[in-house]
Design a protein around this motif. Structure first.
Motif, PDB file in Angstrom:
ATOM      1  N   VAL A   1      37.649  15.286 -18.790  1.00  0.00           N
ATOM      2  CA  VAL A   1      37.404  14.860 -17.414  1.00  0.00           C
ATOM      3  C   VAL A   1      38.573  13.987 -16.959  1.00  0.00           C
ATOM      4  O   VAL A   1      38.991  13.085 -17.675  1.00  0.00           O
ATOM      5  N   ARG A   2      39.091  14.250 -15.751  1.00  0.00           N
ATOM      6  CA  ARG A   2      40.224  13.489 -15.235  1.00  0.00           C
ATOM      7  C   ARG A   2      39.871  12.849 -13.899  1.00  0.00           C
ATOM      8  O   ARG A   2      39.130  13.428 -13.100  1.00  0.00           O
ATOM      9  N   ALA A   3      40.402  11.664 -13.666  1.00  0.00           N
ATOM     10  CA  ALA A   3      40.187  10.955 -12.406  1.00  0.00           C
ATOM     11  C   ALA A   3      41.320  11.294 -11.445  1.00  0.00           C
ATOM     12  O   ALA A   3      42.488  11.064 -11.747  1.00  0.00           O
ATOM     13  N   GLN A   4      40.981  11.851 -10.323  1.00  0.00           N
ATOM     14  CA  GLN A   4      41.963  12.201  -9.300  1.00  0.00           C
ATOM     15  C   GLN A   4      42.007  11.104  -8.223  1.00  0.00           C
ATOM     16  O   GLN A   4      41.036  10.348  -8.069  1.00  0.00           O
ATOM     17  N   PRO A   5      43.125  11.005  -7.521  1.00  0.00           N
ATOM     18  CA  PRO A   5      44.322  11.837  -7.621  1.00  0.00           C
ATOM     19  C   PRO A   5      45.260  11.376  -8.735  1.00  0.00           C
ATOM     20  O   PRO A   5      45.501  10.181  -8.874  1.00  0.00           O
ATOM     21  N   GLN A   6      45.754  12.330  -9.524  1.00  0.00           N
ATOM     22  CA  GLN A   6      46.760  12.005 -10.527  1.00  0.00           C
ATOM     23  C   GLN A   6      48.060  11.629  -9.816  1.00  0.00           C
ATOM     24  O   GLN A   6      48.293  12.004  -8.667  1.00  0.00           O
ATOM     25  N   GLY A   7      48.910  10.886 -10.488  1.00  0.00           N
ATOM     26  CA  GLY A   7      50.159  10.452  -9.880  1.00  0.00           C
ATOM     27  C   GLY A   7      51.118   9.920 -10.922  1.00  0.00           C
ATOM     28  O   GLY A   7      50.826   9.940 -12.127  1.00  0.00           O
ATOM     29  N   THR A   8      52.261   9.459 -10.490  1.00  0.00           N
ATOM     30  CA  THR A   8      53.289   8.999 -11.420  1.00  0.00           C
ATOM     31  C   THR A   8      53.193   7.514 -11.715  1.00  0.00           C
ATOM     32  O   THR A   8      53.927   6.993 -12.557  1.00  0.00           O
ATOM     33  N   THR A   9      52.315   6.783 -11.008  1.00  0.00           N
ATOM     34  CA  THR A   9      52.069   5.373 -11.297  1.00  0.00           C
ATOM     35  C   THR A   9      50.576   5.179 -11.533  1.00  0.00           C
ATOM     36  O   THR A   9      49.778   6.097 -11.309  1.00  0.00           O
ATOM     37  N   ALA A  10      50.198   4.004 -11.965  1.00  0.00           N
ATOM     38  CA  ALA A  10      48.792   3.732 -12.252  1.00  0.00           C
ATOM     39  C   ALA A  10      48.481   2.274 -11.943  1.00  0.00           C
ATOM     40  O   ALA A  10      49.373   1.417 -11.954  1.00  0.00           O
ATOM     41  N   PRO A  11      47.205   1.954 -11.664  1.00  0.00           N
ATOM     42  CA  PRO A  11      46.826   0.559 -11.457  1.00  0.00           C
ATOM     43  C   PRO A  11      47.086  -0.265 -12.711  1.00  0.00           C
ATOM     44  O   PRO A  11      47.000   0.245 -13.830  1.00  0.00           O
ATOM     45  N   GLU A  12      47.420  -1.522 -12.517  1.00  0.00           N
ATOM     46  CA  GLU A  12      47.616  -2.441 -13.648  1.00  0.00           C
ATOM     47  C   GLU A  12      46.285  -3.123 -13.956  1.00  0.00           C
ATOM     48  O   GLU A  12      45.755  -3.869 -13.131  1.00  0.00           O
ATOM     49  N   PRO A  13      45.697  -2.894 -15.136  1.00  0.00           N
ATOM     50  CA  PRO A  13      44.406  -3.514 -15.438  1.00  0.00           C
ATOM     51  C   PRO A  13      44.538  -4.978 -15.829  1.00  0.00           C
ATOM     52  O   PRO A  13      45.478  -5.359 -16.536  1.00  0.00           O
ATOM     53  N   TRP A  14      43.620  -5.784 -15.358  1.00  0.00           N
ATOM     54  CA  TRP A  14      43.476  -7.186 -15.745  1.00  0.00           C
ATOM     55  C   TRP A  14      42.030  -7.406 -16.165  1.00  0.00           C
ATOM     56  O   TRP A  14      41.115  -6.781 -15.616  1.00  0.00           O
ATOM     57  N   LEU A  15      41.818  -8.305 -17.106  1.00  0.00           N
ATOM     58  CA  LEU A  15      40.462  -8.733 -17.426  1.00  0.00           C
ATOM     59  C   LEU A  15      40.311 -10.160 -16.923  1.00  0.00           C
ATOM     60  O   LEU A  15      41.176 -11.008 -17.151  1.00  0.00           O
ATOM     61  N   LEU A  16      39.208 -10.406 -16.229  1.00  0.00           N
ATOM     62  CA  LEU A  16      38.950 -11.706 -15.626  1.00  0.00           C
ATOM     63  C   LEU A  16      37.733 -12.326 -16.274  1.00  0.00           C
ATOM     64  O   LEU A  16      36.779 -11.625 -16.615  1.00  0.00           O
ATOM     65  N   GLY A  17      37.757 -13.630 -16.460  1.00  0.00           N
ATOM     66  CA  GLY A  17      36.599 -14.255 -17.068  1.00  0.00           C
ATOM     67  C   GLY A  17      36.733 -15.756 -17.189  1.00  0.00           C
ATOM     68  O   GLY A  17      37.706 -16.362 -16.737  1.00  0.00           O
ATOM     69  N   SER A  18      35.725 -16.345 -17.835  1.00  0.00           N
ATOM     70  CA  SER A  18      35.712 -17.799 -18.046  1.00  0.00           C
ATOM     71  C   SER A  18      35.070 -18.131 -19.382  1.00  0.00           C
ATOM     72  O   SER A  18      34.470 -19.192 -19.538  1.00  0.00           O
ATOM     73  N   SER A  19      35.214 -17.223 -20.346  1.00  0.00           N
ATOM     74  CA  SER A  19      34.576 -17.436 -21.644  1.00  0.00           C
ATOM     75  C   SER A  19      35.464 -16.925 -22.772  1.00  0.00           C
ATOM     76  O   SER A  19      36.339 -16.073 -22.545  1.00  0.00           O
ATOM     77  N   PRO A  20      35.240 -17.406 -23.990  1.00  0.00           N
ATOM     78  CA  PRO A  20      35.999 -16.893 -25.131  1.00  0.00           C
ATOM     79  C   PRO A  20      35.788 -15.395 -25.348  1.00  0.00           C
ATOM     80  O   PRO A  20      36.679 -14.718 -25.860  1.00  0.00           O
ATOM     81  N   TYR A  21      34.613 -14.861 -24.950  1.00  0.00           N
ATOM     82  CA  TYR A  21      34.376 -13.428 -25.152  1.00  0.00           C
ATOM     83  C   TYR A  21      35.369 -12.598 -24.357  1.00  0.00           C
ATOM     84  O   TYR A  21      36.004 -11.683 -24.903  1.00  0.00           O
ATOM     85  N   THR A  22      35.499 -12.879 -23.059  1.00  0.00           N
ATOM     86  CA  THR A  22      36.424 -12.084 -22.246  1.00  0.00           C
ATOM     87  C   THR A  22      37.861 -12.316 -22.692  1.00  0.00           C
ATOM     88  O   THR A  22      38.679 -11.384 -22.680  1.00  0.00           O
ATOM     89  N   ALA A  23      38.178 -13.543 -23.093  1.00  0.00           N
ATOM     90  CA  ALA A  23      39.527 -13.824 -23.585  1.00  0.00           C
ATOM     91  C   ALA A  23      39.823 -13.021 -24.842  1.00  0.00           C
ATOM     92  O   ALA A  23      40.909 -12.445 -24.998  1.00  0.00           O
ATOM     93  N   SER A  24      38.848 -12.962 -25.740  1.00  0.00           N
ATOM     94  CA  SER A  24      39.030 -12.214 -26.989  1.00  0.00           C
ATOM     95  C   SER A  24      39.168 -10.723 -26.726  1.00  0.00           C
ATOM     96  O   SER A  24      40.009 -10.045 -27.335  1.00  0.00           O
ATOM     97  N   LEU A  25      38.359 -10.200 -25.815  1.00  0.00           N
ATOM     98  CA  LEU A  25      38.426  -8.766 -25.505  1.00  0.00           C
ATOM     99  C   LEU A  25      39.764  -8.421 -24.853  1.00  0.00           C
ATOM    100  O   LEU A  25      40.375  -7.396 -25.184  1.00  0.00           O
TER     101      LEU A  25
END
Length: 358
Positions: free
Chosen positions: A161-185
């Motif tokens: 399964v692919r997410a469209q529209p495909q392209g030559t760039t992609a979003p930059e993922p960030w993880l946001l949080g306020s706990s050691p769990y999100t920091a560790s992940l």
């Protein structure tokens, strides 16, 4: 030190919530002119204090009114949604603004229990969710793979399964949080991490950032740890004016900390309130820790926080009853920092990760 913006589209007393969304577009255009690095919008639901309920929609409008500044979510609350659908939304956003979309993801509910079920009624029949089961980490892995155009493992039930529209760039993922769990992940997955310092005035920040840095695993691009802090701050032309802007925020915080989501008040509204001694003591403590004042005083505090936590970027969230005061604050801080408009795409030290083209 990079400076960026978090805009929650705060609802203010006496004005319609829809106006707050339109004010976000005005502020984003101005902040790009001022030279801020990125502009993030948040997600809250059934909340009389925050109008920003659909960051993926607002980002589409922001893509149309900005040209250089990075824009993104802070963040999409993944537990409410299908990772595939979120990936599709951000692939569309990346097509609208190639190479400057940040896909910030959060784990918190952003709402009360009844509203959570309204967002996703099937959760009422999901014994795993009801029993506290958590698929967040695996959902996040799937989301990032789909958003980047990377194949899922062959034994994955959604392989192919692919997410469209495909392209030559992609979003930059960030993880946001306020706990050691999100920091560790974030560390385990080699993701940039933003700590929500403004939630509880930095409580737990040192522990979370230490966890992130100690456990960071470089990703395929070889990028190292990237940390930002989101802090509340407001600047004004004079210290007296800054105090006038601080007081409504202090009262709004008192309500928030009592789990009362109310529209942001005016100075006249809070000046007429009776403040019990216990509440006044909380305001006085907040005055000691909050970042407000003239631009030089605010920037001094921001630099001090950046040095204390050895961070790469400060994200400023500002609330004010008059949108002109909020806009002026961002302008004053940018001027004191000698920011200049962004002239090319900059991914905060991370190399752009191209999407896989099939």
């Amino acid at each position: 030190m990079r400076l960026s913006v978090l805009d929650q589209s705060t609802i203010v007393a006496g004005r319609s919530p829809g106006t707050s969304i339109r004010d976000s577009l005005t502020l984003a255009r101005a902040c790009e002119t001022f030279g801020y690095h990125r502009y993030w919008v948040s997600e809250h639901h059934n909340n009389d204090a925050v109008a920003g309920s659909a960051p993926e929609v607002l980002l589409g409008a922001l893509a149309a009114v900005t040209t250089r500044m990075r824009i993104g979510s802070a963040g999409v609350l993944l537990p409410h949604y299908s990772p595939f659908k979120v990936a599709e939304q951000f692939r569309v956003l990346d097509a609208l603004a190639p190479g400057r979309i940040d896909m910030g993801i959060g784990r918190g509910p952003g709402a009360d229990r009844q509203t959570i079920y309204a967002l996703n009624p099937s959760m009422m029949d999901d014994l795993l969710s009801m029993g506290g089961g958590d698929s967040f980490a695996s959902d996040l892995e799937d989301l990032i793979a789909w958003s980047r155009g990377e194949p899922l493992p062959e034994d994955h039930p959604m392989a192919g399964v692919r997410a469209q529209p495909q392209g030559t760039t992609a979003p930059e993922p960030w993880l946001l949080g306020s706990s050691p769990y999100t920091a560790s992940l974030a560390a385990q997955m080699g993701l940039p991490y933003c700590f929500a310092h403004f939630f509880h005035d930095g409580e737990g920040c040192a522990e979370a950032l230490d966890t992130y840095r100690r456990n960071f695993s470089s990703n395929a691009s070889g990028a190292g740890p990237l940390v930002s802090l989101c802090v509340w701050a407001i600047a004004a032309p004079t210290a007296e004016k800054a105090e006038q802007l601080f007081l409504p925020y202090a009262h709004w915080r008192l309500d928030r900390d009592r789990l009362v989501n109310s529209a942001f008040p005016s100075l006249a509204q809070v000046a007429s309130r009776h403040v019990p001694p216990q509440a006044q003591a909380k305001i006085d403590r907040l005055r000691d820790t909050a970042i407000f004042g003239t631009a030089d005083a605010v920037v001094h505090r921001l630099r001090d926080i950046a040095a204390t936590f050895a961070i790469d970027e400060v994200v400023i969230v500002t609330m004010a009853h008059d949108p002109a005061d909020r806009l002026k604050s961002y302008e004053l801080i940018a001027g004191e920092m000698n920011l200049s408009p962004i002239r090319n795409i900059d991914l905060g030290g991370h190399e752009p990760r191209p999407a896989i083209v099939h």
